[in-house]
Design a protein around this motif. Structure first.
Motif, PDB file in Angstrom:
ATOM      1  N   ILE A  11      29.328  41.563  39.110  1.00  0.00           N
ATOM      2  CA  ILE A  11      30.142  42.784  39.135  1.00  0.00           C
ATOM      3  C   ILE A  11      29.448  43.951  38.443  1.00  0.00           C
ATOM      4  N   GLU A  17      31.366  44.992  44.431  1.00  0.00           N
ATOM      5  CA  GLU A  17      32.813  44.814  44.397  1.00  0.00           C
ATOM      6  C   GLU A  17      33.122  43.351  44.656  1.00  0.00           C
ATOM      7  N   GLU A  18      34.243  42.898  44.143  1.00  0.00           N
ATOM      8  CA  GLU A  18      34.651  41.516  44.360  1.00  0.00           C
ATOM      9  C   GLU A  18      35.949  41.494  45.153  1.00  0.00           C
ATOM     10  N   CYS A  19      36.112  40.445  45.966  1.00  0.00           N
ATOM     11  CA  CYS A  19      37.328  40.338  46.765  1.00  0.00           C
ATOM     12  C   CYS A  19      37.507  38.887  47.225  1.00  0.00           C
TER      13      CYS A  19
END
Length: 115
Positions: A11, A17-19
């Motif tokens: 990150i 971005e993380e999802c």
């Protein structure tokens, strides 16, 4: 390396971005909308998929038993890395860096062709 350290490392990358686009068990990290790492939260030990130069992917598979062709991915360009302590932490981080850089580089190529 555990999932928290991996998450913190990914990150902090510029534009990362993380999802959870697939399900609540597969953590995905993207840059410019493109995946550079997938991590299965259900796997113990931790398993991650990273993008890799095809020649380097083969070399890593030969060097480490914990590096295998990418699960559910294009096996030419992706490796699954079992983070079980048999690969030095520095090497795992380098694989993540390489994946990030490959995805970022490909995005730049795509945008220069269309723009």
């Amino acid at each position: 390396m555990d999932i928290e350290l991996l998450r913190e490392y990914c990150i902090q990358k510029p534009g990362a971005e993380e999802c959870f686009p697939f399900d609540e068990h597969t953590l995905v990290f993207k840059v410019d909308g493109k995946i550079f790492l997938l991590a299965s939260l259900d796997e113990h030990p931790l398993r991650v998929n990273v993008k890799c130069d095809p020649q380097k992917a083969l070399e890593l598979r030969e060097q480490y038993a914990a590096v295998i062709p990418g699960y559910h991915m294009n096996k030419k360009h992706w490796n699954t890395v079992v983070v079980d302590g048999t690969i030095p932490r520095k090497e795992v981080l380098q694989m993540i860096d390489d994946s990030f850089n490959l995805v970022k580089k490909n995005k730049k190529k795509t945008s220069t062709k269309t723009g």
